[in-house]
Design a protein around this motif. Structure first.
Motif, mmCIF file in Angstrom:
data_model
loop_
_atom_site.group_PDB
_atom_site.id
_atom_site.type_symbol
_atom_site.label_atom_id
_atom_site.label_comp_id
_atom_site.label_asym_id
_atom_site.label_seq_id
_atom_site.Cartn_x
_atom_site.Cartn_y
_atom_site.Cartn_z
ATOM 1 N N MET A 146 36.210 45.032 41.375
ATOM 2 C CA MET A 146 35.692 45.578 40.130
ATOM 3 C C MET A 146 35.456 44.438 39.134
ATOM 4 O O MET A 146 36.326 43.586 38.945
ATOM 5 C CB MET A 146 36.699 46.565 39.534
ATOM 6 C CG MET A 146 36.191 47.341 38.327
ATOM 7 S SD MET A 146 37.536 48.210 37.504
ATOM 8 C CE MET A 146 38.327 49.041 38.877
ATOM 9 N N GLU A 147 34.282 44.392 38.505
ATOM 10 C CA GLU A 147 33.987 43.345 37.543
ATOM 11 C C GLU A 147 34.920 43.450 36.343
ATOM 12 O O GLU A 147 35.215 44.543 35.857
ATOM 13 C CB GLU A 147 32.530 43.453 37.096
ATOM 14 C CG GLU A 147 31.536 43.233 38.229
ATOM 15 C CD GLU A 147 30.105 43.407 37.764
ATOM 16 O OE1 GLU A 147 29.882 43.348 36.538
ATOM 17 O OE2 GLU A 147 29.226 43.588 38.613
ATOM 18 N N LYS A 148 35.354 42.289 35.862
ATOM 19 C CA LYS A 148 36.352 42.239 34.797
ATOM 20 C C LYS A 148 35.881 42.962 33.541
ATOM 21 O O LYS A 148 36.651 43.685 32.889
ATOM 22 C CB LYS A 148 36.688 40.784 34.476
ATOM 23 C CG LYS A 148 37.848 40.621 33.512
ATOM 24 C CD LYS A 148 38.195 39.158 33.334
ATOM 25 C CE LYS A 148 39.377 39.015 32.371
ATOM 26 N NZ LYS A 148 39.747 37.591 32.190
ATOM 27 N N GLU A 149 34.596 42.797 33.194
ATOM 28 C CA GLU A 149 34.100 43.411 31.956
ATOM 29 C C GLU A 149 34.019 44.930 32.030
ATOM 30 O O GLU A 149 33.909 45.605 31.008
ATOM 31 C CB GLU A 149 32.727 42.835 31.581
ATOM 32 C CG GLU A 149 31.631 43.090 32.593
ATOM 33 C CD GLU A 149 31.516 41.971 33.633
ATOM 34 O OE1 GLU A 149 30.455 41.869 34.274
ATOM 35 O OE2 GLU A 149 32.496 41.216 33.797
ATOM 36 N N LEU A 150 34.079 45.485 33.246
ATOM 37 C CA LEU A 150 34.018 46.939 33.397
ATOM 38 C C LEU A 150 35.395 47.599 33.336
ATOM 39 O O LEU A 150 35.477 48.824 33.220
ATOM 40 C CB LEU A 150 33.344 47.308 34.723
ATOM 41 C CG LEU A 150 31.845 47.037 34.839
ATOM 42 C CD1 LEU A 150 31.336 47.460 36.197
ATOM 43 C CD2 LEU A 150 31.073 47.762 33.740
ATOM 44 N N LYS A 151 36.455 46.819 33.445
ATOM 45 C CA LYS A 151 37.793 47.414 33.496
ATOM 46 C C LYS A 151 38.131 48.276 32.278
ATOM 47 O O LYS A 151 38.659 49.384 32.427
ATOM 48 C CB LYS A 151 38.840 46.321 33.705
ATOM 49 C CG LYS A 151 38.854 45.770 35.128
ATOM 50 C CD LYS A 151 39.988 44.792 35.344
ATOM 51 C CE LYS A 151 40.006 44.304 36.801
ATOM 52 N NZ LYS A 151 41.101 43.352 37.052
#
Length: 403
Positions: free
Chosen positions: A1-6
């Motif tokens: 999962m991309e960090k900015e989407l967490k």
């Protein structure tokens, strides 16, 4: 999962948690409401119906509008309406002597809001996560929904110790901040939403159901069935705990929470497993979960004693937790983002009504031989198991990057 989407994903997890409070938190408080307002059993039951029916009817429209105007555009007002309905119900109970008609109206408002919550969170997660990580994220959302089912009866009973109408205020206290978080934090895919004209939208939707309709129909049936079975079996177990084993309300709540907790944990863990597994694993997960759910139903009338009968409900909870992340992944992946909202929300409506009809159908065991009824339901599950094996083909549903 991309960090900015967490941050977005964690806020989306809060949405199904909030939605499931709608009925579950109120159920243990219904006897107190009935006594306080001098209502019949039918009248107090309508407080659940007044929420459930509008929610079920609203879900497809929420999906349709979200395909055209965006998920957040529908989800934020829906959460506000949901919370406001709860606050209105609490204020009516606090300020108006004969508050029952106003409670019904407020619950209808709340149900309309609920229709634009969980399924849109699923659709948005599907928009944001394109690869195999989608299964993990959808498992996390299902876990949030399951944790809500575990916590809500206990939270309802606890807040009702202050006053019978306090649970209504909790809806607003929780839903309005979550609406603000969705507005401020949740991201949607960049770029203009491509839906085209209504004619083109209908044409594309028709193409989806022509090409994948059989797969989707069986997937919808499987999702509805496992939730129908789990909540039907839990209602039967709750009645048994009260009448045969004489457990008090809080004890019953704790025991009933166990199968739902197992479902939530399993959904989360299986989401992680499915992220790394081949596409065909989704089909085998659905089949394994259906089999375990059916086994729980079959064994319930065979085994005796509270521990063994609770274990059968846990088995069904385990099966449901295995099925749902796989189905959620298949269904949210069956359509592009321009039609994903309506497809996901149609699935949500089917599952919503599955939960609603489970308790009354299983309640027929008070009039029919319990063993016969549950074994007929088990037979129904074996039919669904066969249909899943023959008619669900993940490679026909999933986009190329997920196969």
């Amino acid at each position: 999962m991309e960090k900015e989407l967490k941050p977005t994903i964690w806020v989306l997890v809060a949405v199904p948690f909030i939605m499931v409070l709608g009925n579950s938190m109120l159920i243990p408080v219904l006897p107190a409401i009935r006594q306080e307002l001098d209502l019949t059993l039918l009248q107090v039951g309508l407080l659940i119906t007044a929420f459930s029916v509008p929610a079920g009817l609203t879900i497809p429209f929420a999906g349709l509008f979200s395909d055209h105007w965006g998920r957040k555009t529908i989800m934020v007002p829906a959460l506000i309406v949901y919370g406001t309905g709860g606050l209105l119900a609490g204020l009516a109970a606090l300020l108006i002597k004969d508050s029952y008609p106003f409670l019904l109206i407020a619950r209808i408002i709340q149900g309309i809001g609920a229709g634009g919550t969980y399924q849109l969170a699923m659709a948005l997660a599907g928009d944001l996560i394109q690869g195999k990580e989608r299964a993990q994220v959808l498992g996390l959302l299902e876990a949030g929904n399951g944790v809500g089912k575990v916590v809500s009866p206990l939270a309802g009973a606890a807040t009702a110790l202050i006053a019978w109408y306090m649970p209504f205020f909790v809806y607003g206290v929780l839903a309005l901040p979550v609406a603000l978080l969705v507005y401020l934090i949740v991201k949607e895919p960049e770029g203009k939403r491509k839906t085209g004209s209504l004619r083109e939208y209908i044409k594309n939707l028709k193409g989806i159901f022509i090409g994948k309709g059989t797969n989707l129909a069986v997937a919808f049936l499987a999702g509805m069935s496992v939730l129908f079975a789990l909540f039907g079996l839990l209602s039967l177990l709750s009645d048994l705990l009260e009448k045969k084993y004489h457990y008090q309300i809080f004890q019953r709540g704790l025991i009933i929470a166990l199968p739902v907790f197992i479902m939530a944990v399993t959904a989360y863990l299986f989401g992680i497993i499915l992220k790394k597994a081949p596409a065909i694993t989704l089909k085998w997960s659905v089949m394994a979960g259906i089999f375990l759910t059916a086994a729980g139903i079959f064994l319930f009338p065979v085994l005796s004693g509270v521990c063994l009968q609770v274990a059968t409900a846990v088995l069904s909870g385990l099966g449901t937790g295995i099925v749902l992340p796989a189905l959620n992944t298949l269904i949210t992946s069956a359509a592009p983002s321009s039609e994903r909202g309506i497809v996901t929300c149609l699935y949500g409506t089917v599952c919503f009504f599955g939960v609603a009809i489970g308790p009354p159908v299983f309640g027929l065991s008070g009039r029919l031989p319990q063993t016969l009824l549950l074994w007929v339901i088990t037979g129904f599950f074996l039919v669904i198991l066969a249909l899943t094996g023959f008619l669900i083909h993940p490679k026909k549903i999933l986009p190329p990057q997920m196969v």
